[in-house]
Scaffold this active site. Structure first.
Site, PDB file in Angstrom:
ATOM      1  N   TRP A   1     -47.142  17.119  53.564  1.00  9.04           N
ATOM      2  CA  TRP A   1     -46.278  17.950  54.372  1.00  9.04           C
ATOM      3  C   TRP A   1     -45.958  19.315  53.469  1.00  9.04           C
ATOM      4  CZ3 TRP A   1     -45.813  19.094  59.103  1.00  9.04           C
ATOM      5  CH2 TRP A   1     -44.697  19.863  59.579  1.00  9.04           C
TER       6      TRP A   1
ATOM      7  N   GLU B   1     -48.200  19.436  62.313  1.00  2.00           N
ATOM      8  CA  GLU B   1     -48.613  18.423  62.123  1.00  2.00           C
ATOM      9  C   GLU B   1     -49.988  18.089  62.422  1.00  2.00           C
ATOM     10  OE1 GLU B   1     -46.542  15.978  60.708  1.00  2.00           O
ATOM     11  OE2 GLU B   1     -44.482  16.615  61.409  1.00  2.00           O
TER      12      GLU B   1
ATOM     13  N   TYR C   1     -35.749  21.835  54.763  1.00  2.00           N
ATOM     14  CA  TYR C   1     -36.290  21.385  56.023  1.00  2.00           C
ATOM     15  C   TYR C   1     -35.561  20.054  56.354  1.00  2.00           C
ATOM     16  CZ  TYR C   1     -39.767  18.789  58.541  1.00  2.00           C
ATOM     17  OH  TYR C   1     -40.403  18.009  59.463  1.00  2.00           O
TER      18      TYR C   1
END
Length: 190
Positions: free
Chosen positions: A53, A45, A23
């Protein structure tokens, strides 16, 4: 005997987790201009609020499948029955408020697109000179969790009805979609 594996400098936050490194290397901090990807990150998000995350990254494929490939028009058309169906799937964060807000946020996203021509144009109307901000942090630990821009954007979106997108989540979104480049100065992906 030395390893032939090349050491690549990355931002310290991604550590050695393969998913985080991928990522970081392929997406984080790269400027996104297309609204489909911006909607995807708005969904992800918002789901992340209060969670790590990496938890959301691990569930990303499920989100994509369950939320119509992040097609904003399709998500905006979801009904209460769709929301109930989504809440049964353990592949996503099964928080009723978050799932419901994803549908209402999709509708607001489309309203913003209509008003500004694109969600991208809307976002960059808040940016200095309509450009990404490039910071020069020695360590990711020096990066802020919010800025004036994230305060203003999140406040405007909240006024429009967007949920689960406060200033801290907004700043993480800005980092993710390259509105802000917070790669450490010695990072190979800066």
């Amino acid at each position: 005997m030395m390893s032939s594996k090349q050491v690549i400098n990355r931002c310290g936050w991604c550590g050695n987790d393969d998913l985080y490194m991928q990522y970081h290397d392929d997406e984080w901090g790269k400027q996104v201009k297309d609204d489909k990807t911006l909607f995807e990150f708005l969904v992800l998000e918002s789901a992340q609020a209060g969670l790590s995350w990496i938890t959301i990254l691990r569930k990303r494929a499920h989100y994509e499948r369950l939320f119509a490939g992040f097609n904003v028009e399709k998500v905006a058309a979801f009904t209460q029955d769709d929301i109930e169906r989504l809440l049964l799937d353990p592949g996503i964060v099964r928080n009723r408020s978050k799932v419901s807000s994803t549908v209402s946020n999709a509708r607001i996203f489309m309203e913003v697109q209509h008003e500004f021509g694109s969600f991208y144009q809307y976002l960059y109307s808040f940016m200095p000179e309509s450009k990404p901000i490039v910071n020069t942090w020695q360590s990711y630990k020096h990066a802020p969790v919010r800025t004036t821009e994230s305060d203003i954007i999140s406040k405007d979106l909240k006024k429009r009805g967007v949920k689960f997108f406060g200033t801290t989540i907004c700043y993480a979104f800005m980092q993710a979609v390259g509105m802000v480049n917070d790669h450490e100065i010695n990072c190979a992906f800066r």
